[in-house]
Write a protein that holds these residues in place. Sequence first.
Motif, PDB file in Angstrom:
ATOM      1  N   GLN A 164       1.005  -1.307  -0.067  1.00  0.00           N
ATOM      2  CA  GLN A 164       0.058   0.020  -0.158  1.00  0.00           C
ATOM      3  C   GLN A 164       0.826   1.486  -0.040  1.00  0.00           C
ATOM      4  OE1 GLN A 164      -2.848  -0.502  -0.775  1.00  0.00           O
ATOM      5  NE2 GLN A 164      -3.036  -3.080   0.439  1.00  0.00           N
ATOM      6  N   VAL A 165       1.925   1.191   0.744  1.00  0.00           N
ATOM      7  CA  VAL A 165       2.765   2.010   0.663  1.00  0.00           C
ATOM      8  C   VAL A 165       4.319   1.671   0.313  1.00  0.00           C
ATOM      9  CG1 VAL A 165       4.230   4.111   1.627  1.00  0.00           C
ATOM     10  CG2 VAL A 165       1.933   3.346   2.977  1.00  0.00           C
ATOM     11  N   GLN A 166       4.745   2.583  -0.498  1.00  0.00           N
ATOM     12  CA  GLN A 166       6.463   2.231  -0.772  1.00  0.00           C
ATOM     13  C   GLN A 166       7.449   3.240  -0.792  1.00  0.00           C
ATOM     14  OE1 GLN A 166       5.201   1.245  -5.141  1.00  0.00           O
ATOM     15  NE2 GLN A 166       5.989  -1.263  -4.896  1.00  0.00           N
ATOM     16  N   LEU A 167       8.687   3.317  -0.925  1.00  0.00           N
ATOM     17  CA  LEU A 167       9.083   4.450  -0.265  1.00  0.00           C
ATOM     18  C   LEU A 167      10.823   3.831  -1.415  1.00  0.00           C
ATOM     19  CD1 LEU A 167      10.392   3.664   3.511  1.00  0.00           C
ATOM     20  CD2 LEU A 167       8.618   5.392   1.955  1.00  0.00           C
ATOM     21  N   VAL A 168      10.677   5.119  -2.427  1.00  0.00           N
ATOM     22  CA  VAL A 168      11.598   4.444  -3.014  1.00  0.00           C
ATOM     23  C   VAL A 168      13.068   5.384  -3.063  1.00  0.00           C
ATOM     24  CG1 VAL A 168      12.449   5.344  -5.483  1.00  0.00           C
ATOM     25  CG2 VAL A 168      10.298   3.845  -4.795  1.00  0.00           C
ATOM     26  N   GLU A 169      14.049   5.306  -2.274  1.00  0.00           N
ATOM     27  CA  GLU A 169      15.162   5.200  -1.846  1.00  0.00           C
ATOM     28  C   GLU A 169      16.631   6.249  -3.573  1.00  0.00           C
ATOM     29  OE1 GLU A 169      15.910   2.893   1.494  1.00  0.00           O
ATOM     30  OE2 GLU A 169      16.876   2.356  -0.005  1.00  0.00           O
ATOM     31  N   SER A 170      17.020   6.835  -3.229  1.00  0.00           N
ATOM     32  CA  SER A 170      17.784   7.299  -4.481  1.00  0.00           C
ATOM     33  C   SER A 170      19.208   8.566  -3.984  1.00  0.00           C
ATOM     34  CB  SER A 170      16.922   7.720  -5.455  1.00  0.00           C
ATOM     35  OG  SER A 170      16.329   9.777  -4.844  1.00  0.00           O
ATOM     36  N   GLY A 171      19.570   8.446  -4.780  1.00  0.00           N
ATOM     37  CA  GLY A 171      21.095   9.520  -4.327  1.00  0.00           C
ATOM     38  C   GLY A 171      22.271   8.533  -4.127  1.00  0.00           C
ATOM     39  N   GLY A 172      22.675   7.118  -4.042  1.00  0.00           N
ATOM     40  CA  GLY A 172      23.786   6.731  -3.338  1.00  0.00           C
ATOM     41  C   GLY A 172      24.328   7.185  -4.897  1.00  0.00           C
ATOM     42  N   GLY A 173      25.827   6.523  -4.414  1.00  0.00           N
ATOM     43  CA  GLY A 173      27.397   6.436  -5.226  1.00  0.00           C
ATOM     44  C   GLY A 173      28.300   6.158  -4.839  1.00  0.00           C
ATOM     45  N   GLY A 216       2.011   6.165  -2.376  1.00  0.00           N
ATOM     46  CA  GLY A 216       1.066   5.553  -2.351  1.00  0.00           C
ATOM     47  C   GLY A 216      -0.619   6.469  -1.771  1.00  0.00           C
ATOM     48  N   SER A 217      -1.247   6.116  -1.647  1.00  0.00           N
ATOM     49  CA  SER A 217      -2.745   7.200  -0.678  1.00  0.00           C
ATOM     50  C   SER A 217      -2.262   7.229   0.756  1.00  0.00           C
ATOM     51  CB  SER A 217      -3.698   5.797  -0.716  1.00  0.00           C
ATOM     52  OG  SER A 217      -4.619   5.341  -1.808  1.00  0.00           O
ATOM     53  N   ILE A 218      -1.025   8.622   0.483  1.00  0.00           N
ATOM     54  CA  ILE A 218      -0.592   8.746   2.472  1.00  0.00           C
ATOM     55  C   ILE A 218      -1.295  10.256   2.371  1.00  0.00           C
ATOM     56  CG2 ILE A 218       1.568   9.911   3.082  1.00  0.00           C
ATOM     57  CD1 ILE A 218       2.677   8.069   0.026  1.00  0.00           C
ATOM     58  N   VAL A 219      -1.679  10.086   4.104  1.00  0.00           N
ATOM     59  CA  VAL A 219      -1.958  11.521   4.933  1.00  0.00           C
ATOM     60  C   VAL A 219       0.195  11.928   5.079  1.00  0.00           C
ATOM     61  CG1 VAL A 219      -2.816  12.068   6.763  1.00  0.00           C
ATOM     62  CG2 VAL A 219      -3.514   9.953   5.714  1.00  0.00           C
ATOM     63  N   ARG A 220       0.333  11.277   5.975  1.00  0.00           N
ATOM     64  CA  ARG A 220       1.281  12.042   5.948  1.00  0.00           C
ATOM     65  C   ARG A 220       2.316  10.957   6.871  1.00  0.00           C
ATOM     66  NH1 ARG A 220       1.828  12.190  11.972  1.00  0.00           N
ATOM     67  NH2 ARG A 220       0.081  11.285  13.454  1.00  0.00           N
ATOM     68  N   ILE A 221       3.490  11.494   6.426  1.00  0.00           N
ATOM     69  CA  ILE A 221       4.708  10.605   7.230  1.00  0.00           C
ATOM     70  C   ILE A 221       4.449  10.812   9.190  1.00  0.00           C
ATOM     71  CG2 ILE A 221       7.141   9.916   7.371  1.00  0.00           C
ATOM     72  CD1 ILE A 221       7.313  10.643   4.720  1.00  0.00           C
ATOM     73  N   LYS A 222       4.576   9.707   9.687  1.00  0.00           N
ATOM     74  CA  LYS A 222       4.846   9.675  11.135  1.00  0.00           C
ATOM     75  C   LYS A 222       5.689  10.546  11.660  1.00  0.00           C
ATOM     76  CE  LYS A 222       1.697   7.854  13.432  1.00  0.00           C
ATOM     77  NZ  LYS A 222       0.755   6.501  13.924  1.00  0.00           N
ATOM     78  N   ASN A 223       6.956   9.407  11.329  1.00  0.00           N
ATOM     79  CA  ASN A 223       7.890  10.102  11.077  1.00  0.00           C
ATOM     80  C   ASN A 223       9.050   9.082  10.276  1.00  0.00           C
ATOM     81  OD1 ASN A 223       8.900   6.842  12.417  1.00  0.00           O
ATOM     82  ND2 ASN A 223       7.186   7.875  14.081  1.00  0.00           N
ATOM     83  N   GLY A 224      10.699   9.321  10.343  1.00  0.00           N
ATOM     84  CA  GLY A 224      11.551   8.640   8.803  1.00  0.00           C
ATOM     85  C   GLY A 224      13.020   7.966   9.847  1.00  0.00           C
ATOM     86  N   GLY A 225      13.515   7.439   9.185  1.00  0.00           N
ATOM     87  CA  GLY A 225      14.267   7.000   9.507  1.00  0.00           C
ATOM     88  C   GLY A 225      15.398   6.493   8.571  1.00  0.00           C
ATOM     89  N   TYR A 239       1.548   7.055   7.600  1.00  0.00           N
ATOM     90  CA  TYR A 239      -0.093   7.326   7.939  1.00  0.00           C
ATOM     91  C   TYR A 239      -0.788   6.488   6.809  1.00  0.00           C
ATOM     92  CZ  TYR A 239      -4.887   7.689  10.220  1.00  0.00           C
ATOM     93  OH  TYR A 239      -6.037   7.809  10.465  1.00  0.00           O
ATOM     94  N   ALA A 240      -1.955   6.330   6.375  1.00  0.00           N
ATOM     95  CA  ALA A 240      -2.108   6.233   4.747  1.00  0.00           C
ATOM     96  C   ALA A 240      -3.571   5.399   4.631  1.00  0.00           C
ATOM     97  CB  ALA A 240      -1.128   5.005   3.965  1.00  0.00           C
ATOM     98  N   ARG A 241      -4.428   5.876   3.523  1.00  0.00           N
ATOM     99  CA  ARG A 241      -5.152   4.713   3.223  1.00  0.00           C
ATOM    100  C   ARG A 241      -5.038   3.211   2.328  1.00  0.00           C
ATOM    101  NH1 ARG A 241      -9.221   5.188  -0.832  1.00  0.00           N
ATOM    102  NH2 ARG A 241      -8.174   6.165  -2.030  1.00  0.00           N
ATOM    103  N   SER A 242      -5.293   2.609   3.111  1.00  0.00           N
ATOM    104  CA  SER A 242      -5.106   1.098   2.606  1.00  0.00           C
ATOM    105  C   SER A 242      -6.360   0.894   0.923  1.00  0.00           C
ATOM    106  CB  SER A 242      -5.709   0.018   3.328  1.00  0.00           C
ATOM    107  OG  SER A 242      -6.496  -0.165   3.825  1.00  0.00           O
ATOM    108  N   SER A 243      -6.651  -0.403   1.048  1.00  0.00           N
ATOM    109  CA  SER A 243      -6.926  -0.439  -0.406  1.00  0.00           C
ATOM    110  C   SER A 243      -8.933  -1.156  -0.179  1.00  0.00           C
ATOM    111  CB  SER A 243      -6.563  -1.599  -0.899  1.00  0.00           C
ATOM    112  OG  SER A 243      -6.716  -2.553  -0.189  1.00  0.00           O
ATOM    113  N   ASP A 244      -8.836  -1.148   1.548  1.00  0.00           N
ATOM    114  CA  ASP A 244     -10.506  -1.441   1.805  1.00  0.00           C
ATOM    115  C   ASP A 244     -11.011   0.117   2.009  1.00  0.00           C
ATOM    116  OD1 ASP A 244      -8.739  -2.587   5.241  1.00  0.00           O
ATOM    117  OD2 ASP A 244      -8.791  -1.256   4.107  1.00  0.00           O
ATOM    118  N   GLY A 245      -9.450   1.044   2.245  1.00  0.00           N
ATOM    119  CA  GLY A 245     -10.896   2.199   2.707  1.00  0.00           C
ATOM    120  C   GLY A 245     -10.466   2.608   4.091  1.00  0.00           C
TER     121      GLY A 245
END
Length: 123
Positions: free
Chosen positions: A1-10, A26-35, A99-105
């Motif tokens: 439902q949610v995908q994270l795509v990284e870039s910038g390495g090298g 994805g159907s994202i409301v917000r990123i609550k925290n990230g690391g 925090y996102a909306r899943s396919s079941d709503g």
Amino acid sequence: QVQLVESGGGLVQVGGSLRLSCAASGSIVRIKNGGWYRQAPGKERELVARITEGAPTYADSVKGRFTISRDNAKNTVYLQMTSLKPADTAVYYCNCNVYARSSDGYYRTYDSWGQGTQVTVSS
């Protein structure tokens, strides 16, 4: 439902800089925290930096050199890396609680990981 795509390495020389990006889709409301985590060959995965609603936290080994930030409008978390050292060589992974909306709503919090991006610092 949610995908994270990284870039910038090298590949970068000692003392150089890189900026990693982690974009959530994805159907994202917000990123609550990230690391950002990293895993070097033969070593366990370790936390590099994390950002919540408050002040970010960093591993001692990267304090003063790395900066984690977020762009809520773009649903993206960044890791600015400066003064890179050979010891920073690793695969870097993004991890976000989204925090996102899943396919079941229904709305849920997803603990998602990116696929990893290689950072190599040459001496």
